[in-house]
Design a protein around this motif. Structure first.
Motif, PDB file in Angstrom:
ATOM      1  N   TYR A  17       0.842  -1.206   0.000  1.00 16.54           N
ATOM      2  CA  TYR A  17       0.000   0.000   0.000  1.00 16.54           C
ATOM      3  C   TYR A  17       0.877   1.256   0.000  1.00 16.54           C
ATOM      4  CZ  TYR A  17      -3.649   3.375   1.060  1.00 16.54           C
ATOM      5  OH  TYR A  17      -4.500   4.453   1.006  1.00 16.54           O
ATOM      6  N   GLU A  20       2.115   1.983  -3.335  1.00 16.54           N
ATOM      7  CA  GLU A  20       1.055   2.461  -4.231  1.00 16.54           C
ATOM      8  C   GLU A  20       0.763   3.945  -4.005  1.00 16.54           C
ATOM      9  OE1 GLU A  20      -0.520   0.372  -6.714  1.00 16.54           O
ATOM     10  OE2 GLU A  20      -0.997   2.423  -7.320  1.00 16.54           O
ATOM     11  N   ILE A  21       0.829   4.397  -2.770  1.00 15.20           N
ATOM     12  CA  ILE A  21       0.478   5.808  -2.500  1.00 15.20           C
ATOM     13  C   ILE A  21       1.694   6.745  -2.587  1.00 15.20           C
ATOM     14  CG2 ILE A  21      -1.563   5.281  -1.105  1.00 15.20           C
ATOM     15  CD1 ILE A  21       0.126   5.855   1.408  1.00 15.20           C
ATOM     16  N   GLU A  35      -5.041   9.999 -10.902  1.00 17.70           N
ATOM     17  CA  GLU A  35      -4.406   8.865 -11.567  1.00 17.70           C
ATOM     18  C   GLU A  35      -4.856   7.507 -10.989  1.00 17.70           C
ATOM     19  OE1 GLU A  35      -2.426   8.221 -13.943  1.00 17.70           O
ATOM     20  OE2 GLU A  35      -1.394   6.358 -13.378  1.00 17.70           O
ATOM     21  N   LYS A  36      -4.923   7.413  -9.670  1.00 14.81           N
ATOM     22  CA  LYS A  36      -5.322   6.132  -9.043  1.00 14.81           C
ATOM     23  C   LYS A  36      -6.772   5.810  -9.397  1.00 14.81           C
ATOM     24  CE  LYS A  36      -1.433   6.246  -6.797  1.00 14.81           C
ATOM     25  NZ  LYS A  36      -0.316   5.447  -7.326  1.00 14.81           N
ATOM     26  N   HIS A  37      -7.598   6.833  -9.353  1.00 15.25           N
ATOM     27  CA  HIS A  37      -9.017   6.720  -9.675  1.00 15.25           C
ATOM     28  C   HIS A  37      -9.186   6.214 -11.111  1.00 15.25           C
ATOM     29  CE1 HIS A  37     -13.039   8.264 -10.763  1.00 15.25           C
ATOM     30  NE2 HIS A  37     -13.318   8.300  -9.470  1.00 15.25           N
ATOM     31  N   ARG A  39      -6.980   4.626 -12.985  1.00 17.66           N
ATOM     32  CA  ARG A  39      -6.485   3.253 -13.152  1.00 17.66           C
ATOM     33  C   ARG A  39      -7.424   2.231 -12.542  1.00 17.66           C
ATOM     34  NH1 ARG A  39      -1.113   3.353 -10.566  1.00 17.66           N
ATOM     35  NH2 ARG A  39      -1.408   1.115 -10.396  1.00 17.66           N
ATOM     36  N   LEU A  40      -7.984   2.559 -11.376  1.00 19.53           N
ATOM     37  CA  LEU A  40      -8.912   1.597 -10.759  1.00 19.53           C
ATOM     38  C   LEU A  40     -10.151   1.423 -11.639  1.00 19.53           C
ATOM     39  CD1 LEU A  40      -9.596  -0.288  -8.426  1.00 19.53           C
ATOM     40  CD2 LEU A  40     -10.701   1.643  -7.267  1.00 19.53           C
ATOM     41  N   THR A 189     -12.365  -0.984  -0.917  1.00 17.04           N
ATOM     42  CA  THR A 189     -11.496   0.193  -1.038  1.00 17.04           C
ATOM     43  C   THR A 189     -11.598   1.000   0.269  1.00 17.04           C
ATOM     44  OG1 THR A 189     -13.271   1.535  -2.017  1.00 17.04           O
ATOM     45  CG2 THR A 189     -11.880   0.341  -3.558  1.00 17.04           C
ATOM     46  N   GLU A 231      -8.112   9.433  -3.912  1.00 16.97           N
ATOM     47  CA  GLU A 231      -6.957   8.700  -4.422  1.00 16.97           C
ATOM     48  C   GLU A 231      -6.482   7.625  -3.435  1.00 16.97           C
ATOM     49  OE1 GLU A 231      -7.261   9.384  -7.656  1.00 16.97           O
ATOM     50  OE2 GLU A 231      -5.086   9.515  -7.841  1.00 16.97           O
ATOM     51  N   ALA A 235      -6.299   3.783  -4.331  1.00 16.91           N
ATOM     52  CA  ALA A 235      -5.035   3.045  -4.185  1.00 16.91           C
ATOM     53  C   ALA A 235      -5.267   1.730  -3.434  1.00 16.91           C
ATOM     54  CB  ALA A 235      -4.006   3.905  -3.456  1.00 16.91           C
ATOM     55  N   LEU A 238      -6.696  -0.638  -5.935  1.00 20.54           N
ATOM     56  CA  LEU A 238      -5.691  -1.156  -6.878  1.00 20.54           C
ATOM     57  C   LEU A 238      -4.928  -2.318  -6.237  1.00 20.54           C
ATOM     58  CD1 LEU A 238      -4.314   2.193  -8.374  1.00 20.54           C
ATOM     59  CD2 LEU A 238      -5.544   0.392  -9.628  1.00 20.54           C
TER      60      LEU A 238
END
Ligand SMILES: *Cc1c(COP(=O)(O)O)cnc(C)c1O
Length: 368
Positions: A17, A20-21, A35-37, A39-40, A189, A231, A235, A238
């Motif tokens: 984790y 990822e962050i 970006e995380k949003h 990609r998920l 999440t 985000e 993350a 993800l």
């Protein structure tokens, strides 16, 4: 003293984790579809096998905003199941629509499609079935009724992440399906949710609604609210998505171990999905009907031994104070749902539940 909860939130490794962050400390972009949003959302479209996924702050807001985006006439009736979490029925009522309760199937707790037609009136605008416990509804039969009467269908798939029926993902059913990514759900999440659909226009309206209707610095298209996923939550998604199949496999082992010891025991009945289902083992609901202990006695006895359980779903939403005066909330109209609500108990279920604890629980249930 043992302390086993009815579920335990799946978490990635701490380092995974953190990795990822890490990039968020460079970008300082913490929410508002970063970006995380993105990609998920893409990973979920691929994983769930649907054209469009739009993320929300939680499953309830996904459902409430999906109904809002469909722009159903106020005062319209929505046929739904009372054997569900409060969220399903509240999402209907909070959109100015009236819940109409339909009974469920004894085998798996899903909406009884044979009873739908009798509940359709000139005010009916939509059907909101629930894949309760992750058991897929009879979507083909529900769809026939919806088409015949020109109704929208929105599936509450909060329990059904990753479930397939006859090879097809349940996320594809109806005009839209919503998922919950709450900590207690099979994929989480922390808090979060999503709506899936095949209609780009519908996604656009949902995207408007979840961010105040804002389309650009000087353009506000409609009266939206705030239901965005941050985000940090994306993350977590993800990371957890990478381990979902391992979680599902762990749960499959737990389910098998329970079933080996409990199926065929007089007075115990397992609520199982229809043949052709690729399940996610979100819950392990058991009915205690004519068992030597009542459901409540089983729950108390297990609690005394340190095992948490849940009466999923007792009471039915049609018995809540806010709904019980509705015409279709009369308990005589949903006898099967009431029977399940009176007798059902969800046993502890998560991927890493130790096998010896499953055995200990079954021993307590089965001892003389
Ligand atoms: C959990 C759940 C929801 C709501 O999801 P949240 O993410 O908790 O808002 C909706 N419907 C059902 C059936 C649920 O179990």
């Amino acid at each position: 003293m043992r302390e086993i909860w009815v579920t335990r939130a799946a978490m990635p490794g701490y380092e995974e984790y953190c990795a990822e962050i890490r990039s968020l400390w460079d970008s300082h972009w913490l929410t508002n579809m970063g970006e995380k949003h993105r990609r998920l959302q893409e990973n979920l479209e691929a994983f769930l096998g649907v054209p469009h996924v739009t993320l929300f702050a939680n499953g309830h807001l996904a459902l409430e905003n999906t109904l809002a985006a469909l722009d159903l006439p106020k005062g319209g009736e929505v046929i739904t199941s009372p054997l569900t979490f409060a969220s399903t029925t509240h999402a209907i009522a909070r959109n100015g629509l009236t819940p109409v309760f339909c009974d469920v199937r004894a085998e798996d707790g899903t909406l009884d499609a044979d009873q739908l037609e009798a509940l359709v009136t000139e005010k009916t605008v939509a059907i909101l079935p629930v894949h309760v416990y992750g058991n897929p509804c009879d979507a083909a039969a529900i769809d026939r009724v919806a088409r015949r009467h020109g109704l929208k269908t929105v599936y509450d798939a909060a329990h059904a992440f990753g479930v397939r029926y006859l090879g097809a993902p349940v996320a594809r059913y109806g005009d839209a399906s919503i998922f919950s990514f709450h900590a207690t759900k099979v994929f989480n999440t922390v808090e979060g949710g999503a709506s899936c659909c095949g209609d780009a226009g519908l996604v656009r309206r949902m995207d408007d609604l979840k961010n105040f209707g804002i389309r650009g610095p000087e353009e506000v298209a409609c009266v939206g609210g705030n239901a965005k996923l941050s985000e940090f939550h994306a993350a977590m998604g993800l990371c957890n998505l990478r381990h979902f199949e391992a979680e599902r496999a762990g749960r499959a082992g737990v389910a098998k171990r329970y079933a080996r010891q409990l199926s065929g025991v007089p007075g115990i009945r397992l609520l199982t999905p229809r043949a052709g289902t690729e399940p996610n083992y979100a819950y392990f609901p058991v009915l205690f009907e004519g068992f030597r202990l009542t459901r409540d006695e089983v729950s108390d006895r297990l609690a005394a031994a340190g095992f948490g359980t849940r009466k999923h779903f007792f009471p039915l939403t049609s018995d809540f104070d806010c709904y019980r005066r509705l015409p279709t909330a009369d308990p005589c109209r949903t006898p099967v749902a009431h029977r399940i609500a009176e007798h059902v108990l969800s046993l502890p279920m998560y991927g890493e539940l130790p096998p010896e604890e499953v055995d200990a629980l079954c021993d307590i249930l089965l001892e003389g």
